[in-house]
Design a protein around this motif. Structure first.
Motif, PDB file in Angstrom:
ATOM      1  N   ALA A 153      -3.717  -4.364   0.620  1.00  0.00           N
ATOM      2  CA  ALA A 153      -3.472  -4.487   1.983  1.00  0.00           C
ATOM      3  C   ALA A 153      -2.413  -5.141   2.681  1.00  0.00           C
ATOM      4  O   ALA A 153      -1.933  -4.910   3.678  1.00  0.00           O
ATOM      5  CB  ALA A 153      -4.730  -4.995   2.483  1.00  0.00           C
ATOM      6  N   GLN A 154      -1.732  -6.040   1.916  1.00  0.00           N
ATOM      7  CA  GLN A 154      -0.565  -6.893   2.253  1.00  0.00           C
ATOM      8  C   GLN A 154       0.686  -5.621   2.423  1.00  0.00           C
ATOM      9  O   GLN A 154       1.387  -5.856   3.363  1.00  0.00           O
ATOM     10  CB  GLN A 154      -0.244  -7.858   1.560  1.00  0.00           C
ATOM     11  CG  GLN A 154      -1.193  -8.964   1.389  1.00  0.00           C
ATOM     12  CD  GLN A 154      -0.636 -10.042   0.434  1.00  0.00           C
ATOM     13  OE1 GLN A 154      -1.034  -9.942  -0.900  1.00  0.00           O
ATOM     14  NE2 GLN A 154      -0.300 -11.238   0.556  1.00  0.00           N
TER      15      GLN A 154
ATOM     16  N   ARG B 182       0.375  -2.498   2.656  1.00  0.00           N
ATOM     17  CA  ARG B 182       0.121  -1.554   3.520  1.00  0.00           C
ATOM     18  C   ARG B 182       0.294  -2.107   4.923  1.00  0.00           C
ATOM     19  O   ARG B 182       0.879  -1.487   5.835  1.00  0.00           O
ATOM     20  CB  ARG B 182      -1.423  -1.145   3.578  1.00  0.00           C
ATOM     21  CG  ARG B 182      -1.747   0.015   4.494  1.00  0.00           C
ATOM     22  CD  ARG B 182      -3.127  -0.213   4.575  1.00  0.00           C
ATOM     23  NE  ARG B 182      -3.661  -1.184   5.516  1.00  0.00           N
ATOM     24  CZ  ARG B 182      -4.823  -2.029   5.341  1.00  0.00           C
ATOM     25  NH1 ARG B 182      -5.644  -1.178   4.576  1.00  0.00           N
ATOM     26  NH2 ARG B 182      -5.186  -2.876   6.042  1.00  0.00           N
ATOM     27  N   THR B 183       0.064  -3.319   5.254  1.00  0.00           N
ATOM     28  CA  THR B 183       0.298  -3.968   6.374  1.00  0.00           C
ATOM     29  C   THR B 183       2.059  -3.961   6.686  1.00  0.00           C
ATOM     30  O   THR B 183       2.485  -3.814   7.921  1.00  0.00           O
ATOM     31  CB  THR B 183      -0.268  -5.334   6.429  1.00  0.00           C
ATOM     32  OG1 THR B 183      -1.623  -5.236   6.576  1.00  0.00           O
ATOM     33  CG2 THR B 183       0.105  -6.148   7.931  1.00  0.00           C
ATOM     34  N   GLU B 184       2.836  -4.154   5.770  1.00  0.00           N
ATOM     35  CA  GLU B 184       4.168  -4.216   5.759  1.00  0.00           C
ATOM     36  C   GLU B 184       4.646  -2.914   6.347  1.00  0.00           C
ATOM     37  O   GLU B 184       5.976  -2.850   7.008  1.00  0.00           O
ATOM     38  CB  GLU B 184       4.978  -4.733   4.681  1.00  0.00           C
ATOM     39  CG  GLU B 184       4.305  -6.198   4.355  1.00  0.00           C
ATOM     40  CD  GLU B 184       5.180  -6.726   3.094  1.00  0.00           C
ATOM     41  OE1 GLU B 184       6.011  -6.075   2.372  1.00  0.00           O
ATOM     42  OE2 GLU B 184       4.869  -7.823   2.720  1.00  0.00           O
TER      43      GLU B 184
ATOM     44  N   CYS C  77       3.333  -0.735   7.767  1.00  0.00           N
ATOM     45  CA  CYS C  77       2.466  -0.101   9.187  1.00  0.00           C
ATOM     46  C   CYS C  77       3.077  -0.814  10.241  1.00  0.00           C
ATOM     47  O   CYS C  77       2.460  -1.977  10.766  1.00  0.00           O
ATOM     48  CB  CYS C  77       0.786  -0.077   8.777  1.00  0.00           C
ATOM     49  SG  CYS C  77       0.053   0.469  10.196  1.00  0.00           S
TER      50      CYS C  77
ATOM     51  N   ILE D  73       0.837   4.154  10.994  1.00  0.00           N
ATOM     52  CA  ILE D  73      -0.506   4.023  11.740  1.00  0.00           C
ATOM     53  C   ILE D  73      -1.243   5.342  12.012  1.00  0.00           C
ATOM     54  O   ILE D  73      -2.422   5.475  12.050  1.00  0.00           O
ATOM     55  CB  ILE D  73      -0.402   2.979  12.780  1.00  0.00           C
ATOM     56  CG1 ILE D  73      -2.042   2.640  13.147  1.00  0.00           C
ATOM     57  CG2 ILE D  73       0.335   3.637  13.848  1.00  0.00           C
ATOM     58  CD1 ILE D  73      -2.749   1.860  12.158  1.00  0.00           C
TER      59      ILE D  73
END
Length: 274
Positions: A228-229, A231-233, A235, A242
């Motif tokens: 998730a970390q 992926r967030t970077e 996105c 997104i």
């Protein structure tokens, strides 16, 4: 003898299929075992030729492997393994460390078919062992000690990542990592086909998809971060990713993947009971 005056480790394989070949090749290439100290058995020469090409010894007699090697890896088909163990049980001694890579055959069954107090371990490998990037777990039987587990783990790390787990995790590993190879390939194929749909040549799209999976996996493993970390970077607000993630969520990718692992694990447990 080696520099410490000990006899070199001799490793045997009963069964010479692709997984046995992959493990043997990894051990030899990493310098864990010398090729001349590996002995493999199989009913025919069809697979043994691959072991000979590595410089290993071969035989058609399973008991000869037990008589020559202290560490023996059973890499037969699961339904064949009980027959093979019954065949060789009379030559098993207290010196042997016996390892099964057969899916669905429990430690209790292995111990039941072998002499009392036999040191038995189970290994659940996956196909990337062929390129020394496997994900493997080890479960030990009642009489196997930590030293045997460490020895096996040290050897198998030549074929990828390896960790000891409770036997209850072995079927889950089959659903996650054994079957997971097919799940990841399906996703890689879908990624590439999306690019083909948008106008990219197929060969190029498949190479980029595979390299994307490889690079992402290396970042997750080497940096030790939660997916998730990362992926967030990737996105950014209002960006391309997104929008793509929204489409994946609409398609139920996350739930479908979880269900796939659950279904594969359930089938592995079912086969174990049989």
């Amino acid at each position: 003898m080696d520099a410490a005056g000990q006899l070199p480790l001799r490793v045997g394989f009963v069964g010479a299929g692709r997984m046995a070949q992959a493990i043997a090749q990894g051990l030899i290439q990493a310098g864990k075992v010398e090729a001349q100290h590996v002995l493999a058995s199989a009913p025919t020469d069809r697979n043994l030729c691959h072991f000979r090409a590595l410089g290993c010894q071969t035989t058609h007699l399973n008991k000869e492997v037990l008589q020559s090697c202290s560490l023996v890896i059973f890499a037969t088909k699961p339904h064949v393994l009980p027959v093979v163990l019954t065949e060789v049980a009379h030559v098993v001694t207290a010196e042997h460390i016996l390892v099964s890579v057969a899916a669905g055959v429990s430690l209790s069954i292995l111990e039941e078919l072998l002499p009392p107090n036999t040191r038995v371990l189970r290994v659940s490998p996956n196909l990337p062992c062929v390129v020394q990037e496997g994900a493997m777990v080890i479960a030990r039987g009642r009489h196997a000690r930590g030293s045997e587990t460490k020895l096996l783990q040290n050897l198998l790390e030549a074929c990828g990542w390896c960790e000891e787990v409770p036997e209850a995790y072995v079927d889950i590993h089959t659903g996650l990592s054994g079957s997971g190879v097919a799940f990841v390939c399906t996703f890689s194929e879908a990624l590439a086909e999306g690019a083909v749909k948008m106008g990219m040549p197929s060969d190029l799209a498949h190479r980029i998809a595979a390299q994307t999976l490889l690079g992402t996996a290396k970042m997750l493993l080497h940096e030790g971060r939660h997916p998730a970390q990362l992926r967030t970077e990737v996105c950014t607000p209002g960006g391309t990713t997104i929008y793509g993630l929204h489409a994946l969520e609409q398609g139920g990718l996350r739930a479908a993947t979880m269900s796939a692992v659950e279904a594969a694990t359930g089938r592995a447990k079912e086969l174990s009971r049989k």
